[in-house]
Design a protein around this motif. Sequence first.
Motif, PDB file in Angstrom:
ATOM      1  N   THR A   1      25.020   4.690 -59.808  1.00 36.63           N
ATOM      2  CA  THR A   1      23.937   5.079 -60.703  1.00 36.63           C
ATOM      3  C   THR A   1      22.879   5.850 -59.915  1.00 36.63           C
ATOM      4  O   THR A   1      22.405   5.386 -58.874  1.00 36.63           O
ATOM      5  CB  THR A   1      23.323   3.800 -61.330  1.00 36.63           C
ATOM      6  OG1 THR A   1      24.382   3.072 -61.943  1.00 36.63           O
ATOM      7  CG2 THR A   1      22.263   4.140 -62.341  1.00 36.63           C
TER       8      THR A   1
ATOM      9  N   TRP B   1      17.778  10.133 -59.514  1.00 37.55           N
ATOM     10  CA  TRP B   1      17.120  11.261 -58.844  1.00 37.55           C
ATOM     11  C   TRP B   1      18.066  12.442 -58.727  1.00 37.55           C
ATOM     12  O   TRP B   1      18.536  12.774 -57.645  1.00 37.55           O
ATOM     13  CB  TRP B   1      16.616  10.830 -57.476  1.00 37.55           C
ATOM     14  CG  TRP B   1      15.506   9.819 -57.570  1.00 37.55           C
ATOM     15  CD1 TRP B   1      14.980   9.253 -58.685  1.00 37.55           C
ATOM     16  CD2 TRP B   1      14.794   9.249 -56.478  1.00 37.55           C
ATOM     17  NE1 TRP B   1      13.999   8.362 -58.375  1.00 37.55           N
ATOM     18  CE2 TRP B   1      13.861   8.345 -57.025  1.00 37.55           C
ATOM     19  CE3 TRP B   1      14.864   9.405 -55.095  1.00 37.55           C
ATOM     20  CZ2 TRP B   1      12.993   7.602 -56.222  1.00 37.55           C
ATOM     21  CZ3 TRP B   1      14.001   8.657 -54.296  1.00 37.55           C
ATOM     22  CH2 TRP B   1      13.069   7.782 -54.866  1.00 37.55           C
TER      23      TRP B   1
ATOM     24  N   MET C   1      20.244   7.147 -51.137  1.00 35.99           N
ATOM     25  CA  MET C   1      19.947   6.417 -49.906  1.00 35.99           C
ATOM     26  C   MET C   1      20.973   6.763 -48.842  1.00 35.99           C
ATOM     27  O   MET C   1      22.168   6.872 -49.147  1.00 35.99           O
ATOM     28  CB  MET C   1      20.014   4.901 -50.167  1.00 35.99           C
ATOM     29  CG  MET C   1      18.854   4.322 -50.960  1.00 35.99           C
ATOM     30  SD  MET C   1      17.291   4.326 -50.071  1.00 35.99           S
ATOM     31  CE  MET C   1      17.559   2.974 -48.925  1.00 35.99           C
TER      32      MET C   1
ATOM     33  N   THR D   1      28.638   6.241 -51.807  1.00 36.65           N
ATOM     34  CA  THR D   1      28.841   7.528 -52.483  1.00 36.65           C
ATOM     35  C   THR D   1      28.521   8.686 -51.548  1.00 36.65           C
ATOM     36  O   THR D   1      29.305   9.630 -51.406  1.00 36.65           O
ATOM     37  CB  THR D   1      27.916   7.611 -53.727  1.00 36.65           C
ATOM     38  OG1 THR D   1      28.300   6.589 -54.632  1.00 36.65           O
ATOM     39  CG2 THR D   1      28.013   8.974 -54.397  1.00 36.65           C
TER      40      THR D   1
ATOM     41  N   SER E   1      25.495  -2.607 -57.104  1.00 36.24           N
ATOM     42  CA  SER E   1      26.621  -3.045 -56.258  1.00 36.24           C
ATOM     43  C   SER E   1      27.193  -1.808 -55.572  1.00 36.24           C
ATOM     44  O   SER E   1      27.059  -0.697 -56.092  1.00 36.24           O
ATOM     45  CB  SER E   1      27.703  -3.701 -57.116  1.00 36.24           C
ATOM     46  OG  SER E   1      28.134  -2.792 -58.108  1.00 36.24           O
ATOM     47  N   THR E   2      27.817  -2.017 -54.431  1.00 34.40           N
ATOM     48  CA  THR E   2      28.339  -0.865 -53.697  1.00 34.40           C
ATOM     49  C   THR E   2      29.857  -0.787 -53.750  1.00 34.40           C
ATOM     50  O   THR E   2      30.551  -1.818 -53.672  1.00 34.40           O
ATOM     51  CB  THR E   2      27.867  -0.871 -52.226  1.00 34.40           C
ATOM     52  OG1 THR E   2      28.466   0.269 -51.569  1.00 34.40           O
ATOM     53  CG2 THR E   2      28.268  -2.135 -51.483  1.00 34.40           C
ATOM     54  N   GLY E   3      30.348   0.430 -53.849  1.00 29.63           N
ATOM     55  CA  GLY E   3      31.788   0.672 -53.848  1.00 29.63           C
ATOM     56  C   GLY E   3      32.417   0.505 -52.476  1.00 29.63           C
ATOM     57  O   GLY E   3      33.633   0.616 -52.333  1.00 29.63           O
TER      58      GLY E   3
HETATM   59  C1  LIG Z   1      18.650   2.874 -62.988  1.00 30.43           C
HETATM   60  C2  LIG Z   1      19.031   3.058 -61.526  1.00 30.43           C
HETATM   61  C3  LIG Z   1      18.802   4.272 -60.900  1.00 30.43           C
HETATM   62  C4  LIG Z   1      19.161   4.474 -59.545  1.00 30.43           C
HETATM   63  N1  LIG Z   1      18.903   5.687 -58.954  1.00 30.43           N
HETATM   64  C5  LIG Z   1      19.231   5.871 -57.658  1.00 30.43           C
HETATM   65  C6  LIG Z   1      18.991   7.128 -57.023  1.00 30.43           C
HETATM   66  O1  LIG Z   1      18.509   8.082 -57.636  1.00 30.43           O
HETATM   67  N2  LIG Z   1      19.334   7.246 -55.704  1.00 30.43           N
HETATM   68  C7  LIG Z   1      19.878   6.213 -54.985  1.00 30.43           C
HETATM   69  O2  LIG Z   1      20.154   6.353 -53.773  1.00 30.43           O
HETATM   70  N3  LIG Z   1      20.124   5.017 -55.575  1.00 30.43           N
HETATM   71  C8  LIG Z   1      19.827   4.840 -56.888  1.00 30.43           C
HETATM   72  N4  LIG Z   1      20.096   3.635 -57.485  1.00 30.43           N
HETATM   73  C9  LIG Z   1      20.735   2.562 -56.672  1.00 30.43           C
HETATM   74  C10 LIG Z   1      22.218   2.839 -56.395  1.00 30.43           C
HETATM   75  O3  LIG Z   1      22.945   3.024 -57.592  1.00 30.43           O
HETATM   76  C11 LIG Z   1      22.792   1.645 -55.600  1.00 30.43           C
HETATM   77  O4  LIG Z   1      22.231   1.650 -54.296  1.00 30.43           O
HETATM   78  C12 LIG Z   1      24.297   1.580 -55.527  1.00 30.43           C
HETATM   79  O5  LIG Z   1      24.651   0.332 -54.965  1.00 30.43           O
HETATM   80  C13 LIG Z   1      24.939   2.686 -54.703  1.00 30.43           C
HETATM   81  O6  LIG Z   1      26.342   2.522 -54.798  1.00 30.43           O
HETATM   82  P1  LIG Z   1      27.378   3.035 -53.693  1.00 30.43           P
HETATM   83  O7  LIG Z   1      27.057   2.344 -52.394  1.00 30.43           O
HETATM   84  O8  LIG Z   1      28.710   2.647 -54.283  1.00 30.43           O
HETATM   85  O9  LIG Z   1      27.178   4.516 -53.577  1.00 30.43           O
HETATM   86  C14 LIG Z   1      19.769   3.424 -58.820  1.00 30.43           C
HETATM   87  C15 LIG Z   1      20.012   2.192 -59.472  1.00 30.43           C
HETATM   88  C16 LIG Z   1      19.658   2.010 -60.802  1.00 30.43           C
HETATM   89  C17 LIG Z   1      19.948   0.694 -61.486  1.00 30.43           C
END
Ligand SMILES: Cc1cc2nc3c(=O)[nH]c(=O)nc-3n(C[C@H](O)[C@H](O)[C@H](O)COP(=O)(O)O)c2cc1C
Length: 166
Positions: A34, A37, A53, A58, A87-89
């Motif tokens: 999700t 930004w 981040m 991702t 949660s992280t993939g």
């Molecule tokens: C509504 C919402 C918006 C989010 N927007 C961002 C974002 O813009 N950038 C970001 O790094 N994480 C964002 N996050 C958090 C990531 O989705 C989260 O860190 C996630 O675990 C990343 O998954 P990954 O490690 O599988 O890539 C958001 C979470 C939520 C619930």
Amino acid sequence: MKALSLIGAAKFTSPNPVSLVCSKTPSGDTNLATVSWWTYLSLNPEIIGFAMMKTSYTGEQVRETKKVVLTIPGEALARQVMQCGSSTGRTRNKAKEFSIALKDLPGCDIQIPEHSAVAIECSLREFIDVGDHYLYICHVKNVYADDGETPLFAWNGYSEIAPAKR
Ligand SMILES: Cc1cc2nc3c(=O)[nH]c(=O)nc-3n(C[C@H](O)[C@H](O)[C@H](O)COP(=O)(O)O)c2cc1C
């Protein structure tokens, strides 16, 4: 006016955009994250950007494969948008665990969620260090939309997911 942190402003700018960023894992599965930004950056050439981040799985996969599909989730995915954002993939298959059915895009090896309102298929142009996030700047290859789906937004900062018309 009162002084705020930058993240504090998000409540005032709600509803904020929300996307499910689809990337390909080494096993060939789609990882879903999700991301609020994201933004249009240029129309000629067509460019979008999103910030993630530095630690996100991702980001790691997009830097590796140079490919990504940014989707705008439809209303049926509201619950899963929150689940994919907390949660992280890196350690789990989110599509399977959260019962998100996936579908193909023509000529694209990254699957996207069914019930996507928009899909923007991209190749990575570059990524820029912007602090605790990287900004991923992407060439747009193809754009698809389904006007039968109602797009979701993030409300009350990023704590609720709902359509723009409530
Ligand atoms: C509504 C919402 C918006 C989010 N927007 C961002 C974002 O813009 N950038 C970001 O790094 N994480 C964002 N996050 C958090 C990531 O989705 C989260 O860190 C996630 O675990 C990343 O998954 P990954 O490690 O599988 O890539 C958001 C979470 C939520 C619930």
